[in-house]
Design a protein around this motif. Sequence first.
Motif, PDB file in Angstrom:
ATOM      1  N   THR A 102       0.828  -1.211   0.000  1.00  0.00           N
ATOM      2  CA  THR A 102       0.000   0.000   0.000  1.00  0.00           C
ATOM      3  C   THR A 102       0.858   1.254   0.000  1.00  0.00           C
ATOM      4  O   THR A 102       0.616   2.206  -0.757  1.00  0.00           O
ATOM      5  CB  THR A 102      -0.934   0.001   1.224  1.00  0.00           C
ATOM      6  N   PHE A 103       1.889   1.265   0.844  1.00  0.00           N
ATOM      7  CA  PHE A 103       2.755   2.444   0.898  1.00  0.00           C
ATOM      8  C   PHE A 103       3.570   2.596  -0.390  1.00  0.00           C
ATOM      9  O   PHE A 103       3.816   3.715  -0.849  1.00  0.00           O
ATOM     10  CB  PHE A 103       3.676   2.367   2.117  1.00  0.00           C
ATOM     11  N   ALA A 104       3.967   1.465  -0.983  1.00  0.00           N
ATOM     12  CA  ALA A 104       4.685   1.529  -2.260  1.00  0.00           C
ATOM     13  C   ALA A 104       3.783   2.084  -3.354  1.00  0.00           C
ATOM     14  O   ALA A 104       4.211   2.904  -4.177  1.00  0.00           O
ATOM     15  CB  ALA A 104       5.197   0.140  -2.633  1.00  0.00           C
ATOM     16  N   SER A 107       3.463   5.771  -2.949  1.00  0.00           N
ATOM     17  CA  SER A 107       4.685   6.454  -3.401  1.00  0.00           C
ATOM     18  C   SER A 107       4.779   6.490  -4.920  1.00  0.00           C
ATOM     19  O   SER A 107       5.299   7.445  -5.493  1.00  0.00           O
ATOM     20  CB  SER A 107       5.919   5.747  -2.828  1.00  0.00           C
ATOM     21  N   ALA A 108       4.264   5.434  -5.576  1.00  0.00           N
ATOM     22  CA  ALA A 108       4.321   5.352  -7.040  1.00  0.00           C
ATOM     23  C   ALA A 108       3.205   6.144  -7.713  1.00  0.00           C
ATOM     24  O   ALA A 108       3.144   6.210  -8.943  1.00  0.00           O
ATOM     25  CB  ALA A 108       4.265   3.885  -7.477  1.00  0.00           C
ATOM     26  N   GLY A 109       2.307   6.724  -6.928  1.00  0.00           N
ATOM     27  CA  GLY A 109       1.228   7.528  -7.495  1.00  0.00           C
ATOM     28  C   GLY A 109       0.068   6.722  -8.043  1.00  0.00           C
ATOM     29  O   GLY A 109      -0.694   7.215  -8.887  1.00  0.00           O
ATOM     30  N   VAL A 110      -0.095   5.473  -7.578  1.00  0.00           N
ATOM     31  CA  VAL A 110      -1.232   4.671  -8.020  1.00  0.00           C
ATOM     32  C   VAL A 110      -2.502   5.248  -7.392  1.00  0.00           C
ATOM     33  O   VAL A 110      -2.591   5.352  -6.165  1.00  0.00           O
ATOM     34  CB  VAL A 110      -1.063   3.192  -7.612  1.00  0.00           C
ATOM     35  N   PRO A 111      -3.495   5.631  -8.195  1.00  0.00           N
ATOM     36  CA  PRO A 111      -4.649   6.354  -7.644  1.00  0.00           C
ATOM     37  C   PRO A 111      -5.592   5.503  -6.797  1.00  0.00           C
ATOM     38  O   PRO A 111      -6.194   6.009  -5.845  1.00  0.00           O
ATOM     39  CB  PRO A 111      -5.364   6.884  -8.889  1.00  0.00           C
ATOM     40  N   ILE A 112      -5.729   4.206  -7.121  1.00  0.00           N
ATOM     41  CA  ILE A 112      -6.669   3.339  -6.394  1.00  0.00           C
ATOM     42  C   ILE A 112      -5.875   2.233  -5.720  1.00  0.00           C
ATOM     43  O   ILE A 112      -5.281   1.375  -6.382  1.00  0.00           O
ATOM     44  CB  ILE A 112      -7.729   2.740  -7.337  1.00  0.00           C
ATOM     45  N   ARG A 113      -5.864   2.240  -4.395  1.00  0.00           N
ATOM     46  CA  ARG A 113      -5.098   1.283  -3.613  1.00  0.00           C
ATOM     47  C   ARG A 113      -6.082   0.439  -2.794  1.00  0.00           C
ATOM     48  O   ARG A 113      -6.744   0.967  -1.892  1.00  0.00           O
ATOM     49  CB  ARG A 113      -4.101   2.003  -2.715  1.00  0.00           C
ATOM     50  N   VAL A 114      -6.173  -0.852  -3.121  1.00  0.00           N
ATOM     51  CA  VAL A 114      -7.156  -1.732  -2.506  1.00  0.00           C
ATOM     52  C   VAL A 114      -6.442  -2.799  -1.694  1.00  0.00           C
ATOM     53  O   VAL A 114      -5.611  -3.541  -2.228  1.00  0.00           O
ATOM     54  CB  VAL A 114      -8.061  -2.404  -3.571  1.00  0.00           C
ATOM     55  N   GLU A 130      -1.052  -2.523  10.392  1.00  0.00           N
ATOM     56  CA  GLU A 130      -2.024  -2.596   9.306  1.00  0.00           C
ATOM     57  C   GLU A 130      -3.031  -1.450   9.401  1.00  0.00           C
ATOM     58  O   GLU A 130      -3.555  -0.985   8.380  1.00  0.00           O
ATOM     59  CB  GLU A 130      -2.738  -3.946   9.324  1.00  0.00           C
ATOM     60  N   ARG A 131      -3.292  -0.971  10.617  1.00  0.00           N
ATOM     61  CA  ARG A 131      -4.201   0.163  10.795  1.00  0.00           C
ATOM     62  C   ARG A 131      -3.669   1.397  10.052  1.00  0.00           C
ATOM     63  O   ARG A 131      -4.434   2.147   9.443  1.00  0.00           O
ATOM     64  CB  ARG A 131      -4.350   0.449  12.292  1.00  0.00           C
ATOM     65  N   ARG A 132      -2.355   1.596  10.112  1.00  0.00           N
ATOM     66  CA  ARG A 132      -1.748   2.721   9.399  1.00  0.00           C
ATOM     67  C   ARG A 132      -1.905   2.552   7.889  1.00  0.00           C
ATOM     68  O   ARG A 132      -2.186   3.512   7.166  1.00  0.00           O
ATOM     69  CB  ARG A 132      -0.270   2.834   9.747  1.00  0.00           C
ATOM     70  N   ALA A 133      -1.709   1.319   7.420  1.00  0.00           N
ATOM     71  CA  ALA A 133      -1.838   1.077   5.986  1.00  0.00           C
ATOM     72  C   ALA A 133      -3.267   1.313   5.509  1.00  0.00           C
ATOM     73  O   ALA A 133      -3.483   1.860   4.417  1.00  0.00           O
ATOM     74  CB  ALA A 133      -1.398  -0.353   5.668  1.00  0.00           C
ATOM     75  N   VAL A 134      -4.228   0.913   6.318  1.00  0.00           N
ATOM     76  CA  VAL A 134      -5.638   1.072   5.943  1.00  0.00           C
ATOM     77  C   VAL A 134      -5.965   2.538   5.671  1.00  0.00           C
ATOM     78  O   VAL A 134      -6.757   2.855   4.779  1.00  0.00           O
ATOM     79  CB  VAL A 134      -6.556   0.483   7.031  1.00  0.00           C
ATOM     80  N   ARG A 135      -5.358   3.433   6.420  1.00  0.00           N
ATOM     81  CA  ARG A 135      -5.626   4.857   6.224  1.00  0.00           C
ATOM     82  C   ARG A 135      -5.193   5.335   4.838  1.00  0.00           C
ATOM     83  O   ARG A 135      -5.701   6.340   4.339  1.00  0.00           O
ATOM     84  CB  ARG A 135      -4.932   5.675   7.318  1.00  0.00           C
ATOM     85  N   SER A 136      -4.240   4.631   4.228  1.00  0.00           N
ATOM     86  CA  SER A 136      -3.766   5.007   2.890  1.00  0.00           C
ATOM     87  C   SER A 136      -4.437   4.221   1.772  1.00  0.00           C
ATOM     88  O   SER A 136      -4.084   4.385   0.602  1.00  0.00           O
ATOM     89  CB  SER A 136      -2.244   4.810   2.800  1.00  0.00           C
ATOM     90  N   MET A 137      -5.375   3.345   2.137  1.00  0.00           N
ATOM     91  CA  MET A 137      -6.097   2.565   1.136  1.00  0.00           C
ATOM     92  C   MET A 137      -7.334   3.306   0.651  1.00  0.00           C
ATOM     93  O   MET A 137      -7.981   4.016   1.412  1.00  0.00           O
ATOM     94  CB  MET A 137      -6.531   1.217   1.725  1.00  0.00           C
ATOM     95  N   THR A 138      -7.655   3.101  -0.607  1.00  0.00           N
ATOM     96  CA  THR A 138      -8.910   3.611  -1.145  1.00  0.00           C
ATOM     97  C   THR A 138     -10.069   2.744  -0.669  1.00  0.00           C
ATOM     98  O   THR A 138     -11.166   3.238  -0.394  1.00  0.00           O
ATOM     99  CB  THR A 138      -8.881   3.594  -2.689  1.00  0.00           C
TER     100      THR A 138
END
Length: 372
Positions: A102-104, A107-114, A130-138
Motif C-alpha cells: 500500500t505504501f509503495a 509512493s508510485a502515485g497509483v490512484p486506487i489502492r485496494v 495494518e491500521r496505518r496502511a488502511v488509512r492510505s487505502m482507497t
Amino acid sequence: MKIDFAITELFVGGAERCLTELAIGLNAAGDDVRVFSIGSLPTGERSLLVDRLRANGIDVRSANADSPWQFVRAHRELVGWLSERRPEVCQTFLFHANTLGTFAAKSAGVPIRVGGLRVAESNRLRCAVERRAVRSMTSLVCVSEAVQVFASEQLKCPIEKSISIDNGVDVTRFSVGDCFDWTTLGWHRQSCVTLFVGRLHPQKGIELLREQVDAIAPACSDRKLLIVGDGPLQRSLDRWCEQIGTTRVQRMPWQLDIAPLMRACRMLVLPSRYEGMPNVVMEAMAAARPVVCSRAEGARELLAHHWASQTFEVGDGRAMVERIDAFAADESLASQTGQINQSRMRNEFSIAAMVDAYRAHYRLLNTRRLEV
C-alpha cells in the motif's frame, strides 16, 4: 483497466489461489494484469500458481525478499515496478503486502489502492501496523462479513470504506476424479477417515485433535485421522503420531493435489482459533463432503445452511467430537450433507462470481475517482 497485484508470496495457499484465479479471470475479461510477489517465487511442484499465471500470459515479478531485513529493498523494487506503467488499481493480499504494498503504491502515485484482508488475527502489533496502511487505502476487500467487522473494530476501517467479497471455488476440480487409496497408508480401503488439511500452526487448533484422538480414531476401529500439511508443529505431530500408532493417525506432508483425499474422506475437520473464509472448507464442500468446523470467521457464510450439525464453538472439543461421531456413524447422513454442501458451492461460490464482484468494485472505484 491496468490492474497490478501484490502479495506476500505465491506458494499454494488460500489467498494465493484466490489471487491466481482473480488475475486469470480479469486477464481473460480484457484487463491488463500483472503480479508481484514480495517473497521469492516457489520452485518445483510448488510453483503451480506461478506457472498458471505465466501460462495465461500474466507477468510475474518478485522482490526475493524472504526476511524483514530485505523489506526496504523490496519496497524500493515494488515502487519501481509500479512506476513502470502506473496502473489504475493496485490490489494487495496478506499482511506484508497490505502494508509494504500500500505504501509503495502510494509512493508510485497509483490512484486506487485496494487492500485484501484474509484473516482476523488479533495481534496487537500487526493490527497497529495494518491500521496505518488502511488509512492510505482507497478500499479494503474483506473475505467475509466477520472479517469486515474485525476490520472495523480492530483496524478502525470505516464500514463504508470496506466491502466483503467471498472466495470462489472450482467445484469440478474437486468433484470429478479418482479417490485416494487408503491402502497406500496401510489402512483398509473402506476406512472412515477424518481429514485435516492446513498449515501446522497453533492458529489451526490442532491441539483439539490430539486431545480427542481416542474418540476420533478409537483403537481397533475403522475410524482414522489423517493430518495433511507442513508447518512449525510438524515434528511434534510426527512424534505424536508414532506414539498413538500409525494404524490410527498419520501425517502426510503438503500435497500438490488434495482433491483425491477430499473425495475419499468421510469428512473434513477444521478446529481453527481464527480464520477469514477457509478455502479448505470450501474445497471439501465442493467435493461433496460434510465438514466439522469451528465457528471461526467465515464459517457462517459457508455453513449457515447446516449450522448446528457442522460447526462448534472455538475450543469446544466435546462438541467437535459429537459432530464427527454423527457423520462417522451414519454414512448416509454424511453423503446427504455433502451433496447439499456441494450444491451450495456450485450455486453461490463460483470463481466467475468472485471475479465479477472484484471487477465491478474496481470499476466503481475508478468511476468515483474520475467524477471527483
